[in-house]
Design a protein around this motif. Structure first.
Motif, PDB file in Angstrom:
ATOM      1  N   UNK A  68       0.809  -1.221   0.000  1.00 52.31           N
ATOM      2  CA  UNK A  68       0.000   0.000   0.000  1.00 52.31           C
ATOM      3  C   UNK A  68       0.836   1.262   0.000  1.00 52.31           C
ATOM      4  N   UNK A  69       2.153   1.143  -0.027  1.00 55.46           N
ATOM      5  CA  UNK A  69       3.015   2.316  -0.008  1.00 55.46           C
ATOM      6  C   UNK A  69       3.047   3.003  -1.367  1.00 55.46           C
ATOM      7  N   UNK A  70       3.707   4.145  -1.397  1.00 51.70           N
ATOM      8  CA  UNK A  70       3.723   4.975  -2.608  1.00 51.70           C
ATOM      9  C   UNK A  70       4.549   4.331  -3.707  1.00 51.70           C
ATOM     10  N   UNK A  71       4.089   4.556  -4.940  1.00 49.11           N
ATOM     11  CA  UNK A  71       4.849   4.077  -6.095  1.00 49.11           C
ATOM     12  C   UNK A  71       5.955   5.048  -6.465  1.00 49.11           C
ATOM     13  N   UNK A  72       5.619   6.338  -6.453  1.00 50.38           N
ATOM     14  CA  UNK A  72       6.590   7.380  -6.779  1.00 50.38           C
ATOM     15  C   UNK A  72       6.912   8.160  -5.503  1.00 50.38           C
ATOM     16  N   UNK A  73       8.143   8.158  -5.114  1.00 53.19           N
ATOM     17  CA  UNK A  73       8.573   8.824  -3.890  1.00 53.19           C
ATOM     18  C   UNK A  73       9.476   9.997  -4.221  1.00 53.19           C
ATOM     19  N   UNK A  74       9.457  11.031  -3.369  1.00 48.71           N
ATOM     20  CA  UNK A  74      10.368  12.166  -3.610  1.00 48.71           C
ATOM     21  C   UNK A  74      11.816  11.766  -3.362  1.00 48.71           C
ATOM     22  N   UNK A  75      12.730  12.466  -3.988  1.00 51.65           N
ATOM     23  CA  UNK A  75      14.159  12.178  -3.856  1.00 51.65           C
ATOM     24  C   UNK A  75      14.708  13.004  -2.685  1.00 51.65           C
ATOM     25  N   UNK A  76      14.646  12.423  -1.503  1.00 56.05           N
ATOM     26  CA  UNK A  76      15.103  13.113  -0.301  1.00 56.05           C
ATOM     27  C   UNK A  76      16.629  13.208  -0.283  1.00 56.05           C
ATOM     28  N   UNK A  77      17.122  14.378   0.116  1.00 61.90           N
ATOM     29  CA  UNK A  77      18.557  14.597   0.244  1.00 61.90           C
ATOM     30  C   UNK A  77      19.006  14.619   1.701  1.00 61.90           C
ATOM     31  N   UNK A  78      18.079  14.962   2.603  1.00 60.66           N
ATOM     32  CA  UNK A  78      18.419  15.044   4.024  1.00 60.66           C
ATOM     33  C   UNK A  78      17.273  14.476   4.854  1.00 60.66           C
ATOM     34  N   UNK A  79      17.616  13.609   5.808  1.00 61.49           N
ATOM     35  CA  UNK A  79      16.647  13.050   6.750  1.00 61.49           C
ATOM     36  C   UNK A  79      17.189  13.264   8.155  1.00 61.49           C
ATOM     37  N   UNK A  80      16.369  13.866   9.014  1.00 60.32           N
ATOM     38  CA  UNK A  80      16.758  14.123  10.400  1.00 60.32           C
ATOM     39  C   UNK A  80      15.684  13.550  11.322  1.00 60.32           C
ATOM     40  N   UNK A  81      16.100  12.697  12.228  1.00 62.45           N
ATOM     41  CA  UNK A  81      15.188  12.037  13.160  1.00 62.45           C
ATOM     42  C   UNK A  81      15.648  12.299  14.584  1.00 62.45           C
ATOM     43  N   UNK A  82      14.688  12.542  15.456  1.00 61.21           N
ATOM     44  CA  UNK A  82      15.017  12.790  16.853  1.00 61.21           C
ATOM     45  C   UNK A  82      13.843  12.381  17.729  1.00 61.21           C
TER      46      UNK A  82
END
Length: 333
Positions: free
Chosen positions: A235-249
């Motif tokens: 059920x996830x997306x077929x076309x995803x954005x091209x992420x350059x930065x991911x920050x998790x906290x």
């Protein structure tokens, strides 16, 4: 006729006894006439009169000077509000900078912004950041029905907006219209999504929110929660954005698991940060070693920068890597 205030007549009265002030009358030629009183009498006082004809109080500044001064205060909303009350010329310039960052807290203020931008098309290009807030207090998560109002009423009307923030929110399907994400996909200029203290119904809703912004390059998440942890890869997306930065906290184990389950999210990531302390109430923490290493593997050769900020125990030095999962420690050291 008597002179008006706009004639810049200046009067200076020095009264030794202010209980009685003489009545000023005007001659036919417009000159003021004040009766004289003997200074030695019981009711006497001395009156000195000074007159200035049409003298400007301050020299006129070039337009470029005061425009540059207002532009220099773009990051100080209180100063801009004061500047906007000086004159009409200053109001337009100050309001333009006040709209650089917009915080929407309810439907009333959202519709006020919509009507303002409808009346002045030039102000639409001033908005660079839109923040949607649910709770009035920090950490208080409330529904955000005004997010649907924002996405539908301002679709294709903010040509320069780059950042979307959602914080202190409880994402409820009942308060969010089914076409909200469809309207959100028209904001093609948004490249940064920042989420802090948000509760989603499921991981799928977050995945659809990310996929609705096809030009997204930066994703920041802090203290996100999910009411349902179920996730179906089909059920996830077929076309995803091209992420350059991911920050998790903070508590972002679910987000990391979602990104790891959708390889397209991290396929082109160049910078990966854990524990960047952005709007986190509790102490900084990072996802489990398994999930973290999965994100690093998905990034692969595109990863150029890796930042990890965790809680170091008192018996371990900062450079020893104490408290860090062994798999990550081996990958770094």
């Amino acid at each position: 006729s008597s002179p008006t205030i706009s004639d810049f007549w200046g009067w200076l009265f020095l009264c030794f006894r202010g209980d009685r002030v003489p009545r000023v009358s005007y001659l036919p030629n417009g000159e003021p006439h004040i009766p004289l009183f003997p200074t030695g009498s019981a009711q006497g006082y001395i009156i000195l009169l000074t007159r200035a004809r049409r003298v400007k109080m301050l020299p006129t500044l070039p337009t470029e000077i005061w425009e540059r001064i207002i532009d220099h205060n773009w990051g100080y909303p209180a100063t801009l509000v004061n500047c906007s009350q000086v004159c009409r010329a200053w109001t337009a310039r100050s309001c333009y900078h006040l709209l650089t960052s917009v915080v929407l807290v309810d439907r009333g203020r959202t519709w006020w912004l919509v009507e303002l931008l409808r009346g002045d098309v030039q102000l639409r290009g001033a908005v660079n950041l839109v923040a949607v807030r649910g709770g009035r207090a920090h950490g208080e998560r409330e529904p955000i029905p005004h997010f649907a109002t924002f996405s539908s009423a301002l679709a294709k009307r903010l040509p320069k907006v780059k950042t979307l923030q959602i914080f202190d929110a409880d994402w409820r399907p009942a308060s969010t219209h089914s076409s909200t994400l469809l309207h959100l996909s028209t904001f093609g200029t948004i490249t940064s999504l920042r989420l802090a203290r948000v509760t989603f119904p499921s991981k799928l809703v977050l995945a659809r929110l990310i996929c609705a912004l096809q030009n997204l390059t930066e994703l920041s998440c802090a203290d996100l929660a999910f009411k349902s942890s179920a996730l179906t890869p089909a059920s996830l997306c077929t076309h995803t954005p091209r992420l350059k930065m991911i920050r998790l906290d903070g508590d972002c184990e679910g987000v990391a698991d979602l990104i790891a389950s959708q390889p397209g999210f991290a396929a082109s990531v160049e910078e990966l940060r854990f524990g960047f302390s952005w709007g986190v109430q509790a102490s900084s923490q990072i996802p489990s070693g398994r999930t973290t290493m999965s994100l690093i593997r998905h990034a692969g050769a595109s990863l150029k920068k890796l930042g990890i900020k965790t809680i170091w125990p008192s018996n371990g030095g900062f450079g020893s890597g104490a408290g860090m999962p062994c798999a990550i420690k081996d990958a770094i050291y």
